[in-house]
Design a protein around this motif. Sequence first.
Motif, PDB file in Angstrom:
ATOM      1  N   TYR B 309       3.719   6.410  20.865  1.00  0.00           N
ATOM      2  CA  TYR B 309       4.126   7.622  20.143  1.00  0.00           C
ATOM      3  C   TYR B 309       2.974   8.127  19.277  1.00  0.00           C
ATOM      4  N   GLY B 310       1.828   7.455  19.348  1.00  0.00           N
ATOM      5  CA  GLY B 310       0.703   7.853  18.504  1.00  0.00           C
ATOM      6  C   GLY B 310       1.031   7.754  17.024  1.00  0.00           C
ATOM      7  N   GLN B 311       1.849   6.755  16.640  1.00  0.00           N
ATOM      8  CA  GLN B 311       2.334   6.713  15.256  1.00  0.00           C
ATOM      9  C   GLN B 311       1.847   5.491  14.465  1.00  0.00           C
ATOM     10  N   GLY B 312       1.076   4.605  15.074  1.00  0.00           N
ATOM     11  CA  GLY B 312       0.653   3.401  14.346  1.00  0.00           C
ATOM     12  C   GLY B 312      -0.102   3.753  13.066  1.00  0.00           C
ATOM     13  N   MET B 313      -1.186   4.501  13.207  1.00  0.00           N
ATOM     14  CA  MET B 313      -1.969   4.913  12.030  1.00  0.00           C
ATOM     15  C   MET B 313      -1.150   5.828  11.126  1.00  0.00           C
ATOM     16  N   ASN B 314      -0.404   6.744  11.714  1.00  0.00           N
ATOM     17  CA  ASN B 314       0.383   7.676  10.907  1.00  0.00           C
ATOM     18  C   ASN B 314       1.424   6.944  10.054  1.00  0.00           C
ATOM     19  N   ALA B 315       2.061   5.931  10.633  1.00  0.00           N
ATOM     20  CA  ALA B 315       3.042   5.148   9.878  1.00  0.00           C
ATOM     21  C   ALA B 315       2.349   4.372   8.755  1.00  0.00           C
ATOM     22  N   GLY B 316       1.165   3.841   9.026  1.00  0.00           N
ATOM     23  CA  GLY B 316       0.408   3.127   7.997  1.00  0.00           C
ATOM     24  C   GLY B 316       0.006   4.063   6.855  1.00  0.00           C
ATOM     25  N   PHE B 317      -0.449   5.255   7.214  1.00  0.00           N
ATOM     26  CA  PHE B 317      -0.822   6.235   6.179  1.00  0.00           C
ATOM     27  C   PHE B 317       0.408   6.674   5.385  1.00  0.00           C
ATOM     28  N   GLU B 318       1.536   6.815   6.075  1.00  0.00           N
ATOM     29  CA  GLU B 318       2.767   7.186   5.344  1.00  0.00           C
ATOM     30  C   GLU B 318       3.174   6.063   4.381  1.00  0.00           C
ATOM     31  N   ASP B 319       2.974   4.806   4.803  1.00  0.00           N
ATOM     32  CA  ASP B 319       3.167   3.683   3.868  1.00  0.00           C
ATOM     33  C   ASP B 319       2.366   3.923   2.588  1.00  0.00           C
ATOM     34  N   CYS B 320       1.101   4.309   2.766  1.00  0.00           N
ATOM     35  CA  CYS B 320       0.213   4.497   1.602  1.00  0.00           C
ATOM     36  C   CYS B 320       0.750   5.605   0.695  1.00  0.00           C
ATOM     37  N   ARG B 321       1.174   6.709   1.288  1.00  0.00           N
ATOM     38  CA  ARG B 321       1.699   7.827   0.492  1.00  0.00           C
ATOM     39  C   ARG B 321       2.926   7.388  -0.306  1.00  0.00           C
ATOM     40  N   ILE B 322       3.856   6.731   0.377  1.00  0.00           N
ATOM     41  CA  ILE B 322       5.096   6.316  -0.287  1.00  0.00           C
ATOM     42  C   ILE B 322       4.816   5.237  -1.332  1.00  0.00           C
ATOM     43  N   PHE B 323       3.887   4.353  -1.011  1.00  0.00           N
ATOM     44  CA  PHE B 323       3.460   3.315  -1.956  1.00  0.00           C
ATOM     45  C   PHE B 323       3.005   3.958  -3.267  1.00  0.00           C
ATOM     46  N   MET B 324       2.181   4.988  -3.162  1.00  0.00           N
ATOM     47  CA  MET B 324       1.660   5.655  -4.359  1.00  0.00           C
ATOM     48  C   MET B 324       2.772   6.359  -5.122  1.00  0.00           C
ATOM     49  N   GLU B 325       3.697   6.967  -4.395  1.00  0.00           N
ATOM     50  CA  GLU B 325       4.802   7.659  -5.064  1.00  0.00           C
ATOM     51  C   GLU B 325       5.679   6.673  -5.830  1.00  0.00           C
ATOM     52  N   LEU B 326       5.927   5.520  -5.234  1.00  0.00           N
ATOM     53  CA  LEU B 326       6.772   4.524  -5.899  1.00  0.00           C
ATOM     54  C   LEU B 326       6.042   3.873  -7.073  1.00  0.00           C
ATOM     55  N   LEU B 327       4.729   3.757  -6.948  1.00  0.00           N
ATOM     56  CA  LEU B 327       3.920   3.215  -8.038  1.00  0.00           C
ATOM     57  C   LEU B 327       4.012   4.159  -9.245  1.00  0.00           C
ATOM     58  N   GLU B 328       3.937   5.441  -8.969  1.00  0.00           N
ATOM     59  CA  GLU B 328       4.100   6.467 -10.006  1.00  0.00           C
ATOM     60  C   GLU B 328       5.473   6.310 -10.685  1.00  0.00           C
ATOM     61  N   GLU B 329       6.487   6.054  -9.848  1.00  0.00           N
ATOM     62  CA  GLU B 329       7.857   5.988 -10.364  1.00  0.00           C
ATOM     63  C   GLU B 329       8.096   4.719 -11.195  1.00  0.00           C
ATOM     64  N   HIS B 330       7.548   3.585 -10.718  1.00  0.00           N
ATOM     65  CA  HIS B 330       7.875   2.309 -11.353  1.00  0.00           C
ATOM     66  C   HIS B 330       6.843   1.842 -12.364  1.00  0.00           C
ATOM     67  N   GLY B 331       5.690   2.511 -12.432  1.00  0.00           N
ATOM     68  CA  GLY B 331       4.667   2.096 -13.389  1.00  0.00           C
ATOM     69  C   GLY B 331       4.213   0.674 -13.122  1.00  0.00           C
ATOM     70  N   SER B 332       4.045  -0.113 -14.153  1.00  0.00           N
ATOM     71  CA  SER B 332       3.490  -1.452 -13.967  1.00  0.00           C
ATOM     72  C   SER B 332       4.560  -2.482 -13.594  1.00  0.00           C
ATOM     73  N   ASN B 333       5.779  -2.023 -13.346  1.00  0.00           N
ATOM     74  CA  ASN B 333       6.815  -2.959 -12.887  1.00  0.00           C
ATOM     75  C   ASN B 333       6.658  -3.168 -11.382  1.00  0.00           C
ATOM     76  N   TYR B 334       5.622  -3.934 -11.034  1.00  0.00           N
ATOM     77  CA  TYR B 334       5.251  -4.065  -9.619  1.00  0.00           C
ATOM     78  C   TYR B 334       6.336  -4.733  -8.785  1.00  0.00           C
TER      79      TYR B 334
END
Lengths: 447, 447
Positions: B309-334
Motif C-alpha cells: 500500500y506504500g504506507q510503511g514510511m507514511n505510517a512511521g511518519f504519522e507516528d512521529c506527528r502523533i507522538f509530537m502532538e501527544l507530547l504537547e498534550e501531556h508535557g513531561s508526563n511521559y
Amino acid sequence: MSKGTMTILGAGLSGALLSTLLAQKNYSVQLYEKRSDPRKFGLEEGRSINLALSHRGWQALGQAGLKSKVQEQAIAMRGRMMHSETGDLSFQPYGTEDQAIYSVSRLGLNRLLINEAERAGAELCFQHRCEEIYLKRGAALIQNLGNEESFVTEPDLLIGADGAYSTLRTAMQKTPRYNYSQSYIEHGYKELSIPAKNGDFALEPHALHIWPRGGYMLIALPNADGSFTCTLFLAYEGKESFAKLNSPAEVIRFFEQRFPDALEVMPQLTEEFFANPTSDLVTIKCYPWSRYGRNVLIGDAAHAIVPFYGQGMNAGFEDCRIFMELLEEHGSNYADMITHFQELRKPDADAVAELALKNFIEMRDLVADREFLERKKIESELHHRFPDRWVPQYTMVTFSDTRYSDALRIGKQQDKIMRRVMKHYDYASELTDQDYERIVTLLDAED
Amino acid sequence: MSKGTMTILGAGLSGALLSTLLAQKNYSVQLYEKRSDPRKFGLEEGRSINLALSHRGWQALGQAGLKSKVQEQAIAMRGRMMHSETGDLSFQPYGTEDQAIYSVSRLGLNRLLINEAERAGAELCFQHRCEEIYLKRGAALIQNLGNEESFVTEPDLLIGADGAYSTLRTAMQKTPRYNYSQSYIEHGYKELSIPAKNGDFALEPHALHIWPRGGYMLIALPNADGSFTCTLFLAYEGKESFAKLNSPAEVIRFFEQRFPDALEVMPQLTEEFFANPTSDLVTIKCYPWSRYGRNVLIGDAAHAIVPFYGQGMNAGFEDCRIFMELLEEHGSNYADMITHFQELRKPDADAVAELALKNFIEMRDLVADREFLERKKIESELHHRFPDRWVPQYTMVTFSDTRYSDALRIGKQQDKIMRRVMKHYDYASELTDQDYERIVTLLDAED
C-alpha cells in the motif's frame, strides 16, 4: 522388526500417547523427557490438575486400545452447573442424555500413558534434556541429567511433543521466514480446591461447575477422591483483578461478594490462593511444523491454546490419531507424510485456537444471559428435529470429529442465522414447526 | 533550555524525522545508529531504493517545515500504468487531477532528514551500536564501534526507531506476557532497474508502473535521474517462482513470456537479477510498545508491514506527528503520553498491516480485472457526486489522515455494498442518478 526409528521429545500427554501408538505399530521409539518420571514424582507446577476429555480424545485412546482403562479414572460431566451470585443453581446439559465430557486427572492419565508406552516397547528416558537440535539431520543432542553425559540421537523422524515452550520449535524459529505468534490474554488463572465433605462430593459430581461473572469466572471439575479442582480465571490488572487481591482479607471479601456458595466449601481458600502460582494463558501459532522433512511438531508445541473449550489435550490426541493414519498411508515416505500432516492439520489448529478464545466469552458471560439460553434451547430443538442438518457448534467440537475448521465455519453460519431469529422471538416456546423448518433451510442455503 | 532528554535508537527515516521534530521543540536529542553516516556512504543492502510518499508523510514533513525541500527530490505519480502481457498500456488515476503520490529516494530522503536533525540541534552518533537495554530505567548500553568504548545513556525517554528487527523490542519480548507475531508471505522481492534512455525516462515518469500477473507482479517507480527502480514480487517456491529462475536463460525466458515490454528496457536484467539479493516480506505485530513507561517503539519497530500500500514510511511518519502532538498534550508526563500513544496507535497499526496485505491481491491480480475496473469507476463517480459521503478506501488511506482503522472498517462496508451492486450491473455506464443516490444511502445506513 522395526519399521523405522522415532525419537519423541516430551513425555506429556501427546508425547506419551504417540509413543504408545508408534510402538504398538512396531516402530522403534525413544522418548526423552527432561523431568523426572511422573510415576515416581508428583505434578509439575502451574499446569491444570484435571482436564475434560471428550470425543476426539476418546477416539485416539480407542486407537491405542485404552478406552476402558481411562474410563476407570474418568468422571462423567453431563452439563454445566451454573452458580449465580445468590447461589441459585441451573443446569444446562451439554448434549443428549448419553453425551458427557469426562474429568480426568492430568497426572493419572499421564502415568497411565507412560506405562502403556513402556508396555508397547518404547524406550523411556526421563531426566534427559534436549540440548541442541540439528534440524536438517532430524537429530538432537540429548543430555542425561543423571550422569551429565551427552549423546546424539538421529532417528528417521524427530517429533517435538515438548509443549508450548518447545525446544524443537525454538530451533525452527531461527530458520528464515518462520511464522510465529504468541498472544496472551489479559487474564491469568489460579488453581484452588473444594475438598470432599464427609468423604463425599460437596457439589453435584456429574457437572462442570461455573460461576460466570461477566469479565471473569470460577470453574470446578470433580476428582475421583470426592474433591473438586477449581480454577479462578481473572484479569491480572484492573478493578477486579489479581492485582487487587493482596491479602487474605481481600480474597475473602471478593469471594464473599462474588462466589459466596463456593466460599462455603473452600476451607483452604486463602492458604491455596497465596501458595499457588498465577499462570498465564497463551495462544501460540507457528508454521511450518517441520523444517527439512525429518522433524515435526505435534500438540501444544505446534498449537498451544487457551483452555476454555476443553480442547487442548483433545486436539493433541487428535493430532496423534491423524499422524498414525497418515503414517499408514505414506509408509516410510516421512517427508511427504509430514507435509500432508501439517497442511491438513494447520487450519484445524487455527480454528480450535479461535474457538477456545471465543468460548471464554461464552462461559464467563453469555451462559448467564437469558437470550443466550433461549437460543441454546432453540438450537437443541433444531438438532433434535434435524439431527444431521443442524448440529450445534458445541456438539460438533465436543461430541464428533468434524474438522475444527468446519465446526468454526458452520458455527459462524449458525450464529448469523440465530441472530436474525432472536430478533423475532424472546422464548423458544414461541417457535412453531414451520419456524424450525424455515431456520434449518436457511442453514442448508448457506452451504 | 532543554525540555527533557530523548535518546533515539536508529537513524532511519522515522528516527531521523522524530529527532528533527524533537530537537526543533527544544528537547535534548541523542540519536544512535549502528551503521555509518549515510551522507558519507551508500545504501544498505536489501532495502527498497525508492518509496511512495503520500498525504500522511507530507503532513509530518510539514510539521517539521520540510515540505518544499522534499518536494524538490520527489516525482509525482498520478496513477497506475498497467502493462498487459501483450504490452498494452492503461492508466488508472489514483484520485482527482491534483492528487498524486510521490516517488522519493530512500537514501536522499534519509540524508536530508539527518541533515535537518543535525541542524535542529540533535546529537548524531553513527557507528554506535546498542548492546543492551535496561527496560525499567529506560536506559541503554551503547558501544562506539570506532573506539570500542561503551557507555550507558539514561534519558527521560528511550525511543526505539530501530526497525523491523528492533533491539528495544527484542528486550521487551523477554518480559512476561509479551504479545508478538512475525508473519512472512510466500513471496520475496528483488530490485531491478530500467536505466534512462538517451538521458530521458524510458517509460511515462508520472505513474507507478505495474505488470500484474495474477500470483505475482513487477512494478516500477521513477527516479530523478531518469531511471526507474523495478521490484519483482514473486513466490519463493512453486511453478512460477524464484526457485525456478536459476540461470540467465531462465530469467530471460520468464521475462520474454511475462514482461516482454519491460525486458526491452532492462539491458542489465540478468546481471542485476543474480547480483541483487532476494528479500523477505514480513508483517510484525507486537504489544505493548512500551514496558515500564520510560521507553517506546515507533515505526517499523512497532509495526513492520508489507510494502503493497506504500504506507510503511507514511505510517512511521504519522507516528512521529502523533507522538509530537501527544507530547504537547501531556508535557513531561511521559508515562501517560506513551500509554495514550500506544492505545491510540495500535488499532491503526493493525489496520494498515491488513490493508497492506490486501492491496497485494489488488495490485497483482484485480487491477487487470474488468469488473474491478468498472467498480472503481462507479466508486470514483460516487466520490465525485458525494465527496464527503463516499470516499474510496484508497483515497482515505493515501490522500487523507482518516485513521487507518476507520479506512479499513469503512472500506469493508463499501466492499459489501459494491459486491451487491456488481451483481446487477456490468458497466458503470448503466447506473442512473437514482442508482448512485441509492448506493450512497446504503453506506450511510451502515454507520
